[in-house]
Motif scaffolding. Sequence first.
Motif, PDB file in Angstrom:
ATOM      1  N   UNK A 158       1.103 -28.072   3.562  1.00  0.00           N
ATOM      2  CA  UNK A 158      -0.165 -27.635   2.966  1.00  0.00           C
ATOM      3  C   UNK A 158      -0.700 -26.410   3.708  1.00  0.00           C
ATOM      4  N   UNK A 159      -0.703 -26.466   5.039  1.00  0.00           N
ATOM      5  CA  UNK A 159      -1.161 -25.324   5.833  1.00  0.00           C
ATOM      6  C   UNK A 159      -0.258 -24.117   5.599  1.00  0.00           C
ATOM      7  N   UNK A 160       1.050 -24.345   5.554  1.00  0.00           N
ATOM      8  CA  UNK A 160       1.996 -23.250   5.397  1.00  0.00           C
ATOM      9  C   UNK A 160       1.828 -22.558   4.047  1.00  0.00           C
ATOM     10  N   UNK A 161       1.763 -23.334   2.976  1.00  0.00           N
ATOM     11  CA  UNK A 161       1.620 -22.722   1.654  1.00  0.00           C
ATOM     12  C   UNK A 161       0.257 -22.045   1.493  1.00  0.00           C
ATOM     13  N   UNK A 162      -0.791 -22.651   2.064  1.00  0.00           N
ATOM     14  CA  UNK A 162      -2.106 -22.018   2.015  1.00  0.00           C
ATOM     15  C   UNK A 162      -2.116 -20.684   2.734  1.00  0.00           C
ATOM     16  N   UNK A 163      -1.431 -20.630   3.877  1.00  0.00           N
ATOM     17  CA  UNK A 163      -1.338 -19.374   4.620  1.00  0.00           C
ATOM     18  C   UNK A 163      -0.545 -18.332   3.835  1.00  0.00           C
ATOM     19  N   UNK A 164       0.519 -18.767   3.176  1.00  0.00           N
ATOM     20  CA  UNK A 164       1.324 -17.843   2.367  1.00  0.00           C
ATOM     21  C   UNK A 164       0.484 -17.205   1.260  1.00  0.00           C
ATOM     22  N   UNK A 165      -0.320 -18.019   0.596  1.00  0.00           N
ATOM     23  CA  UNK A 165      -1.190 -17.472  -0.462  1.00  0.00           C
ATOM     24  C   UNK A 165      -2.132 -16.429   0.118  1.00  0.00           C
ATOM     25  N   UNK A 166      -2.724 -16.732   1.265  1.00  0.00           N
ATOM     26  CA  UNK A 166      -3.659 -15.797   1.888  1.00  0.00           C
ATOM     27  C   UNK A 166      -3.013 -14.468   2.251  1.00  0.00           C
ATOM     28  N   UNK A 167      -1.798 -14.518   2.803  1.00  0.00           N
ATOM     29  CA  UNK A 167      -1.107 -13.282   3.191  1.00  0.00           C
ATOM     30  C   UNK A 167      -0.767 -12.444   1.965  1.00  0.00           C
ATOM     31  N   UNK A 168      -0.300 -13.087   0.893  1.00  0.00           N
ATOM     32  CA  UNK A 168       0.024 -12.346  -0.331  1.00  0.00           C
ATOM     33  C   UNK A 168      -1.237 -11.700  -0.911  1.00  0.00           C
ATOM     34  N   UNK A 169      -2.351 -12.437  -0.920  1.00  0.00           N
ATOM     35  CA  UNK A 169      -3.601 -11.871  -1.424  1.00  0.00           C
ATOM     36  C   UNK A 169      -4.036 -10.668  -0.592  1.00  0.00           C
ATOM     37  N   UNK A 170      -3.831 -10.785   0.710  1.00  0.00           N
ATOM     38  CA  UNK A 170      -4.236  -9.707   1.610  1.00  0.00           C
ATOM     39  C   UNK A 170      -3.392  -8.461   1.396  1.00  0.00           C
ATOM     40  N   UNK A 171      -2.086  -8.638   1.295  1.00  0.00           N
ATOM     41  CA  UNK A 171      -1.172  -7.491   1.279  1.00  0.00           C
ATOM     42  C   UNK A 171      -0.956  -6.896  -0.111  1.00  0.00           C
ATOM     43  N   UNK A 172      -1.288  -7.632  -1.137  1.00  0.00           N
ATOM     44  CA  UNK A 172      -1.073  -7.131  -2.497  1.00  0.00           C
ATOM     45  C   UNK A 172      -2.263  -6.345  -3.029  1.00  0.00           C
ATOM     46  N   UNK A 173      -3.367  -6.365  -2.283  1.00  0.00           N
ATOM     47  CA  UNK A 173      -4.581  -5.714  -2.760  1.00  0.00           C
ATOM     48  C   UNK A 173      -5.448  -6.613  -3.615  1.00  0.00           C
ATOM     49  N   UNK A 174      -5.055  -7.901  -3.736  1.00  0.00           N
ATOM     50  CA  UNK A 174      -5.829  -8.823  -4.570  1.00  0.00           C
ATOM     51  C   UNK A 174      -7.231  -9.027  -4.012  1.00  0.00           C
ATOM     52  N   UNK A 175      -7.360  -9.018  -2.677  1.00  0.00           N
ATOM     53  CA  UNK A 175      -8.694  -9.179  -2.083  1.00  0.00           C
ATOM     54  C   UNK A 175      -9.598  -8.022  -2.489  1.00  0.00           C
ATOM     55  N   UNK A 176      -9.039  -6.809  -2.533  1.00  0.00           N
ATOM     56  CA  UNK A 176      -9.811  -5.652  -2.982  1.00  0.00           C
ATOM     57  C   UNK A 176     -10.169  -5.795  -4.454  1.00  0.00           C
ATOM     58  N   UNK A 177      -9.219  -6.277  -5.261  1.00  0.00           N
ATOM     59  CA  UNK A 177      -9.474  -6.462  -6.692  1.00  0.00           C
ATOM     60  C   UNK A 177     -10.591  -7.472  -6.917  1.00  0.00           C
ATOM     61  N   UNK A 178     -10.595  -8.560  -6.132  1.00  0.00           N
ATOM     62  CA  UNK A 178     -11.668  -9.549  -6.247  1.00  0.00           C
ATOM     63  C   UNK A 178     -13.008  -8.918  -5.875  1.00  0.00           C
ATOM     64  N   UNK A 179     -13.003  -8.110  -4.811  1.00  0.00           N
ATOM     65  CA  UNK A 179     -14.236  -7.446  -4.391  1.00  0.00           C
ATOM     66  C   UNK A 179     -14.753  -6.521  -5.487  1.00  0.00           C
ATOM     67  N   UNK A 180     -13.846  -5.751  -6.088  1.00  0.00           N
ATOM     68  CA  UNK A 180     -14.241  -4.853  -7.180  1.00  0.00           C
ATOM     69  C   UNK A 180     -14.881  -5.626  -8.327  1.00  0.00           C
ATOM     70  N   UNK A 181     -14.251  -6.751  -8.695  1.00  0.00           N
ATOM     71  CA  UNK A 181     -14.756  -7.546  -9.816  1.00  0.00           C
ATOM     72  C   UNK A 181     -16.157  -8.073  -9.522  1.00  0.00           C
ATOM     73  N   UNK A 182     -16.372  -8.521  -8.284  1.00  0.00           N
ATOM     74  CA  UNK A 182     -17.675  -9.062  -7.926  1.00  0.00           C
ATOM     75  C   UNK A 182     -18.741  -7.972  -7.864  1.00  0.00           C
ATOM     76  N   UNK A 183     -18.338  -6.770  -7.451  1.00  0.00           N
ATOM     77  CA  UNK A 183     -19.298  -5.667  -7.420  1.00  0.00           C
ATOM     78  C   UNK A 183     -19.756  -5.325  -8.839  1.00  0.00           C
TER      79      UNK A 183
END
Length: 452
Positions: free
Chosen positions: A65-90
């Motif tokens: 559970x910890x490993x897969x959760x960490x994998x999701x976080x790293x992919x979100x960070x490196x793919x630009x998804x975190x920026x995309x989420x920020x843009x959507x919320x703005x």
Amino acid sequence: MIDLLILLVLVAAIVLVTARFKLSPFLALLGAAFIGAFAYRISTGDVITTITTAFGNNLGNIGLVILFGTMIGVVLERSGAAIAMADALIKVLGTRFPNLTMSVIGYIVSIPVFCDSGYVILNSLRKAITLRTGVSALSTSIALMTGLYATHTLVPPTPGPLAAADAIGITEQLGLLIAIGLPVAAVAAAAGLFFASRFTHREFEMLPAQGDDLADHTYEELRASYGTLPSAGMAFMPILVPLALICAGSIVKLPARPIGEGAAFDVLSFLGTPVVALVIGLAAATLLLRGAGKLERFNDNINESIRVAAPILLITAAGAAFGAVLAASPITDFLADNLSDLGLGLLVPFIIAAALKTAQGSSTVSLVTTSALVAPLLGSLGLDSQMGMVLTVLAIGAGAMVVSHANDSYFWVVSQLSRIPVATAYKTLTVATLVEGLAAFATIWVIGVIVL
């Protein structure tokens, strides 16, 4: 009384060697497990079995559970998804209320992404909004910091709350923990936001810029570095799908069996299992990787995830071993006899977690160690019901916020990237985490008065 003294010495030793001598928390907890086993006169034939069984069971229960959760976080960070989420919320929140915007963005992004990484990713966005609106960088820094911190310590699949849930024994009730943890974290973030608003127009002398790094790029430059960003729907999917599945799985397993026990029950129960839900979330995250070299980038992300998750897995398992030793020792009976009549309840895990957090700096270590210490005491504290255990995990998470200061890496990430002098950071960032932690615990205590 000797048994209590041994416990206090062990806890003090863990804090001392991790905070002052910078010894790995993994070695500190494992060493405390062995020393405690002999100090409590556990049979030599049972020492290794007790420690290794708890260590292995913990990795089996929560490791993936910890490993897969960490994998999701790293992919979100490196793919630009975190920026995309920020843009959507703005687009939804606008820039009229910059502190609110930063708090909400931090609250959402930190559900799967570590708060340290989240702040690094979002700092350029914070700078852009600060410049665009003319408010103080101090207020937007506090709002983003506390928004990230709230879900980091209270809401799975962040590793700290997951590890605490496993130690307390409610891994199968993560849906309930998430359902209660999200509004509690919202109250905590709101308290941080309220505190941040005091500094909306507060000027301060910023530290000089430190070279050319991520924090010195404009938001537009950072955004452009990711190329074409994923859509908002794709960016949110790896977070929302696992959370929805875990919550649905918990709902169908309620004693009332709201949908019966047919095929739908079997399917939702299976899909709502945390490991399965996070695998599905990871599959959704892979859709964020586009263009040539996707497989290579995916492998790089997985390797980075393993590197990030490995210390957490080992610390969590060592904490479980320490907890197993305490459970097998006479300290459990001693504390049960002496705590049951005091009526402290949820205050005990909160105070222990806060003391450990303040002393040694790491919220994750505080969550792991406190849950290991408290798990054998749930019955004597009146917290051995399902809801009692959920609120115990949240009380530990609230304590793990109190307080962030010089021994916490997050304190330095925020203060240095925001160029806040240390003296100012103590008066603002450290106090903000105190306010946030107290607000979270007050909410948990009120819930406990109602339902326990």
